[in-house]
Scaffold this motif. Structure first.
Motif, PDB file in Angstrom:
ATOM      1  N   THR A  76      10.841   1.504  -2.970  1.00  0.00           N
ATOM      2  CA  THR A  76       9.739   0.924  -3.745  1.00  0.00           C
ATOM      3  C   THR A  76       8.991   2.068  -4.424  1.00  0.00           C
ATOM      4  O   THR A  76       9.533   3.170  -4.522  1.00  0.00           O
ATOM      5  N   ASP A  77       7.776   1.796  -4.860  1.00  0.00           N
ATOM      6  CA  ASP A  77       6.957   2.874  -5.424  1.00  0.00           C
ATOM      7  C   ASP A  77       6.754   3.927  -4.325  1.00  0.00           C
ATOM      8  O   ASP A  77       6.108   3.654  -3.311  1.00  0.00           O
ATOM      9  N   PRO A  89       4.037  -1.130 -10.000  1.00  0.00           N
ATOM     10  CA  PRO A  89       5.315  -1.824 -10.191  1.00  0.00           C
ATOM     11  C   PRO A  89       6.189  -1.193 -11.276  1.00  0.00           C
ATOM     12  O   PRO A  89       7.416  -1.345 -11.245  1.00  0.00           O
ATOM     13  N   TYR A  95      10.483  -4.297  -8.513  1.00  0.00           N
ATOM     14  CA  TYR A  95       9.840  -5.002  -9.618  1.00  0.00           C
ATOM     15  C   TYR A  95      10.827  -5.229 -10.775  1.00  0.00           C
ATOM     16  O   TYR A  95      10.796  -6.264 -11.433  1.00  0.00           O
ATOM     17  N   GLY A 120       2.288  -7.130   0.107  1.00  0.00           N
ATOM     18  CA  GLY A 120       3.005  -6.034   0.754  1.00  0.00           C
ATOM     19  C   GLY A 120       4.431  -5.978   0.226  1.00  0.00           C
ATOM     20  O   GLY A 120       4.961  -6.970  -0.291  1.00  0.00           O
ATOM     21  N   CYS A 121       5.042  -4.817   0.372  1.00  0.00           N
ATOM     22  CA  CYS A 121       6.401  -4.656  -0.163  1.00  0.00           C
ATOM     23  C   CYS A 121       7.405  -5.572   0.550  1.00  0.00           C
ATOM     24  O   CYS A 121       8.352  -6.057  -0.074  1.00  0.00           O
ATOM     25  N   CYS A 124       7.069  -8.905  -0.983  1.00  0.00           N
ATOM     26  CA  CYS A 124       7.521  -8.811  -2.372  1.00  0.00           C
ATOM     27  C   CYS A 124       9.052  -8.840  -2.436  1.00  0.00           C
ATOM     28  O   CYS A 124       9.651  -9.516  -3.276  1.00  0.00           O
TER      29      CYS A 124
END
Ligand code: SF4
Length: 181
Positions: A76-77, A89, A95, A120-121, A124
């Motif tokens: 993720t990020d 994102p 994303y 939260g990831c 997501c």
């Protein structure tokens, strides 16, 4: 010609060949143009180029129990270390998957919620995994049907061969005619 961004250099080569032939003899080949989809490049689950050899690809042959863990472990990020850290994102491959698979309201919601750490990831990723599974499920069903009826695969291949031969024979006739051979 439907291609991904990676194939553009090959297409350029084909274009060169077509133009060269057309100018040396007579116009036979149309100028090949790319047809890129809205998402001409999809990164792998680790954020690198998606490739089987990197082990970061989601394959059409993957089943749901394979796809979900792959998405669960996506990067993720990197700057979003804790759940309450706001994310970005724009630098997150998850994303990117949302942009491909999720409906617009979800994409926009994720965009806003990520930036203020309202999602939260894990949640997501679950959201996008549901969409990916939804999209791939019909392909899995078709694949399962074809696997049970291998002769149908032969029929499809034969049909494709016949149609390709009809087109290529016609083109080769025009080529020979143009080259007077
Ligand atoms: S909330 Fe979603 S978009 Fe934001 S960093 Fe996590 S996985 Fe990426």
């Amino acid at each position: 010609m439907p291609v991904g961004k990676d194939q553009l250099p090959h297409l350029e080569l084909t274009r060169e060949l077509a133009r060269r032939f057309n100018s040396l003899y007579r116009p036979v080949f149309p100028d090949p143009q790319e047809h890129l989809t809205k998402f001409a490049k999809v990164l792998g689950t680790d954020g690198r180029k998606m490739s089987k050899s990197y082990g970061n690809a989601i394959n059409l042959s993957d089943t749901e129990p394979v796809v979900r863990p792959k998405i669960k472990t996506m990067i993720t990020d990197p700057a979003r270390v804790r759940r309450h850290d706001p994310g970005n994102p724009d630098v997150c491959p998850v994303y990117d998957f949302h942009k491909i698979f999720s409906p617009l309201p979800v994409i926009e919601q994720v965009n806003q919620d990520c930036r203020k750490a309202a999602i939260g990831c894990i949640d997501c990723k679950k959201l996008v995994a549901d969409r990916v599974v939804e999209r791939l499920a019909p392909m899995w069903a078709a694949r399962a049907t074809l696997t049970q009826h291998p002769s149908r695969l032969d029929e499809i291949a034969e049909d494709g061969r016949r149609r390709a031969t009809a087109v290529s024979s016609q083109t080769m006739a025009e080529v020979r005619d143009a080259m007077k051979i």
